[in-house]
Design a protein around this motif. Structure first.
Motif, PDB file in Angstrom:
ATOM      1  N   TRP A   1       0.819  -1.205   0.000  1.00  0.00           N
ATOM      2  CA  TRP A   1       0.000   0.000   0.000  1.00  0.00           C
ATOM      3  C   TRP A   1       0.849   1.249   0.000  1.00  0.00           C
ATOM      4  CZ3 TRP A   1      -4.767  -1.179  -1.045  1.00  0.00           C
ATOM      5  CH2 TRP A   1      -5.212  -2.461  -0.731  1.00  0.00           C
ATOM      6  N   ALA A   2       0.403   2.230  -0.748  1.00  0.00           N
ATOM      7  CA  ALA A   2       0.904   3.593  -0.621  1.00  0.00           C
ATOM      8  C   ALA A   2      -0.219   4.378   0.051  1.00  0.00           C
ATOM      9  CB  ALA A   2       1.231   4.181  -1.991  1.00  0.00           C
ATOM     10  N   PHE A   3       0.114   5.527   0.628  1.00  0.00           N
ATOM     11  CA  PHE A   3      -0.898   6.358   1.287  1.00  0.00           C
ATOM     12  C   PHE A   3      -0.777   7.796   0.803  1.00  0.00           C
ATOM     13  CE2 PHE A   3      -0.753   2.663   3.894  1.00  0.00           C
ATOM     14  CZ  PHE A   3      -2.082   2.469   4.219  1.00  0.00           C
ATOM     15  N   VAL A   4      -1.856   8.267   0.203  1.00  0.00           N
ATOM     16  CA  VAL A   4      -1.945   9.652  -0.246  1.00  0.00           C
ATOM     17  C   VAL A   4      -2.380  10.467   0.966  1.00  0.00           C
ATOM     18  CG1 VAL A   4      -3.108  11.253  -1.803  1.00  0.00           C
ATOM     19  CG2 VAL A   4      -2.528   8.934  -2.585  1.00  0.00           C
ATOM     20  N   VAL A   5      -1.568  11.440   1.332  1.00  0.00           N
ATOM     21  CA  VAL A   5      -1.798  12.213   2.558  1.00  0.00           C
ATOM     22  C   VAL A   5      -2.284  13.612   2.197  1.00  0.00           C
ATOM     23  CG1 VAL A   5      -0.743  13.126   4.666  1.00  0.00           C
ATOM     24  CG2 VAL A   5      -0.007  10.897   3.749  1.00  0.00           C
TER      25      VAL A   5
ATOM     26  N   PRO B   1      -4.199  16.541  -2.104  1.00  0.00           N
ATOM     27  CA  PRO B   1      -3.138  15.777  -1.435  1.00  0.00           C
ATOM     28  C   PRO B   1      -1.829  16.548  -1.399  1.00  0.00           C
ATOM     29  CG  PRO B   1      -4.341  14.389  -2.954  1.00  0.00           C
ATOM     30  CD  PRO B   1      -4.814  15.797  -3.187  1.00  0.00           C
ATOM     31  N   TRP B   2      -1.079  16.305  -0.322  1.00  0.00           N
ATOM     32  CA  TRP B   2       0.175  17.004  -0.107  1.00  0.00           C
ATOM     33  C   TRP B   2       1.372  16.111  -0.385  1.00  0.00           C
ATOM     34  CZ3 TRP B   2       3.123  17.528   4.915  1.00  0.00           C
ATOM     35  CH2 TRP B   2       4.115  18.511   4.811  1.00  0.00           C
ATOM     36  N   LEU B   3       1.263  14.834  -0.047  1.00  0.00           N
ATOM     37  CA  LEU B   3       2.373  13.914  -0.249  1.00  0.00           C
ATOM     38  C   LEU B   3       1.854  12.495  -0.351  1.00  0.00           C
ATOM     39  CD1 LEU B   3       3.316  12.233   2.631  1.00  0.00           C
ATOM     40  CD2 LEU B   3       3.551  14.610   3.297  1.00  0.00           C
ATOM     41  N   VAL B   4       2.732  11.594  -0.796  1.00  0.00           N
ATOM     42  CA  VAL B   4       2.410  10.174  -0.871  1.00  0.00           C
ATOM     43  C   VAL B   4       3.520   9.395  -0.168  1.00  0.00           C
ATOM     44  CG1 VAL B   4       1.966   8.190  -2.369  1.00  0.00           C
ATOM     45  CG2 VAL B   4       1.229  10.474  -3.085  1.00  0.00           C
ATOM     46  N   LEU B   5       3.127   8.561   0.769  1.00  0.00           N
ATOM     47  CA  LEU B   5       4.066   7.638   1.398  1.00  0.00           C
ATOM     48  C   LEU B   5       3.970   6.342   0.599  1.00  0.00           C
ATOM     49  CD1 LEU B   5       3.231   8.331   5.142  1.00  0.00           C
ATOM     50  CD2 LEU B   5       5.149   9.215   3.805  1.00  0.00           C
ATOM     51  N   THR B   6       5.059   5.961  -0.046  1.00  0.00           N
ATOM     52  CA  THR B   6       5.023   4.853  -0.999  1.00  0.00           C
ATOM     53  C   THR B   6       5.532   3.529  -0.451  1.00  0.00           C
ATOM     54  OG1 THR B   6       7.184   5.443  -1.901  1.00  0.00           O
ATOM     55  CG2 THR B   6       5.248   6.430  -2.958  1.00  0.00           C
ATOM     56  N   GLY B   7       5.799   3.460   0.844  1.00  0.00           N
ATOM     57  CA  GLY B   7       6.347   2.220   1.376  1.00  0.00           C
ATOM     58  C   GLY B   7       7.666   1.938   0.682  1.00  0.00           C
ATOM     59  N   ASP B   8       7.820   0.726   0.190  1.00  0.00           N
ATOM     60  CA  ASP B   8       9.037   0.375  -0.542  1.00  0.00           C
ATOM     61  C   ASP B   8       8.778   0.158  -2.024  1.00  0.00           C
ATOM     62  OD1 ASP B   8      10.601   0.564   1.699  1.00  0.00           O
ATOM     63  OD2 ASP B   8      10.621  -1.582   2.117  1.00  0.00           O
ATOM     64  N   SER B   9       7.656   0.673  -2.537  1.00  0.00           N
ATOM     65  CA  SER B   9       7.410   0.507  -3.974  1.00  0.00           C
ATOM     66  C   SER B   9       8.210   1.513  -4.786  1.00  0.00           C
ATOM     67  CB  SER B   9       5.923   0.617  -4.296  1.00  0.00           C
ATOM     68  OG  SER B   9       5.414   1.859  -3.877  1.00  0.00           O
ATOM     69  N   LEU B  10       8.257   2.731  -4.350  1.00  0.00           N
ATOM     70  CA  LEU B  10       8.971   3.788  -5.056  1.00  0.00           C
ATOM     71  C   LEU B  10       9.921   4.450  -4.068  1.00  0.00           C
ATOM     72  CD1 LEU B  10       9.177   5.367  -7.730  1.00  0.00           C
ATOM     73  CD2 LEU B  10       7.402   6.892  -6.857  1.00  0.00           C
TER      74      LEU B  10
END
Length: 176
Positions: A109-113, A122-131
């Motif tokens: 999962w990524a999370f659009v914040v 949206p301000w940022l995206v936490l991409t985990g380890d995908s990107l």
């Protein structure tokens, strides 16, 4: 919005404490077991409790601190298997929307914040380890059975190009 990145020096794994101190709701994303005290200290500095603990995927490179952090804070656990595409984790003025981004792991999962005090977009995206910075996550770490490294690499490519970097995404502003 409160936002802090924490790094584990041994594994170079990043984790995040973020949320809305105004409404007293913080989340920890991809907690490392060795940094649980640091997450609690960051929450104390923010003056808000940790109410959500999220793993973007099952980690092959470190031990998750989810169970320990949930036990110590009473926060809600969001393991990767319990999240669905489009789910929103509400942290008050800060919201996190789940985006399925398989490839590094079958369930990822990524999370659009969005920080609603800043803007409605949206301000940022936490991409985990995908990107990653100048890189992408390894597709071989979770490969097994029909999920060969090659199949996982194709899936990761689609996740990055179709879910994280769509052509209609507005350009990212360059800060001075």
């Amino acid at each position: 919005m409160f936002f802090r990145q924490l790094l584990n020096d041994e594994t170079a794994c990043a984790s995040y404490v973020l949320g809305c101190p105004t409404n007293g709701r913080l989340a920890v994303v991809d907690p490392h077991v060795d940094l649980v005290d640091a997450y609690e200290a960051a929450a104390e500095r923010a003056g808000a409790p940790i109410v959500a603990v999220i793993d973007t995927h099952a980690h092959a490179d470190h031990a998750s601190g989810m169970d320990r952090l949930v036990a110590r804070t009473g926060a809600t656990a969001y393991p990767p298997e319990a999240i669905s595409d489009g789910d929103v984790i509400d942290l008050g003025n800060t919201q996190m929307q789940a985006v399925a981004t398989p490839g590094h792991a079958p369930t990822h999962w990524a999370f659009v914040v969005t920080d609603h005090r800043r803007a409605g977009e949206p301000w940022l995206v936490l991409t985990g380890d995908s990107l990653l910075v100048n890189d992408a996550g390894r597709p071989d770490l979770h490969a097994h059975g029909d999920d060969t490294p090659q199949a996982m690499a194709r899936t990761l490519y689609r996740s990055i190009t179709e879910r994280l970097l769509p052509e209609d995404l507005p350009p990212v502003p360059v800060l001075p």
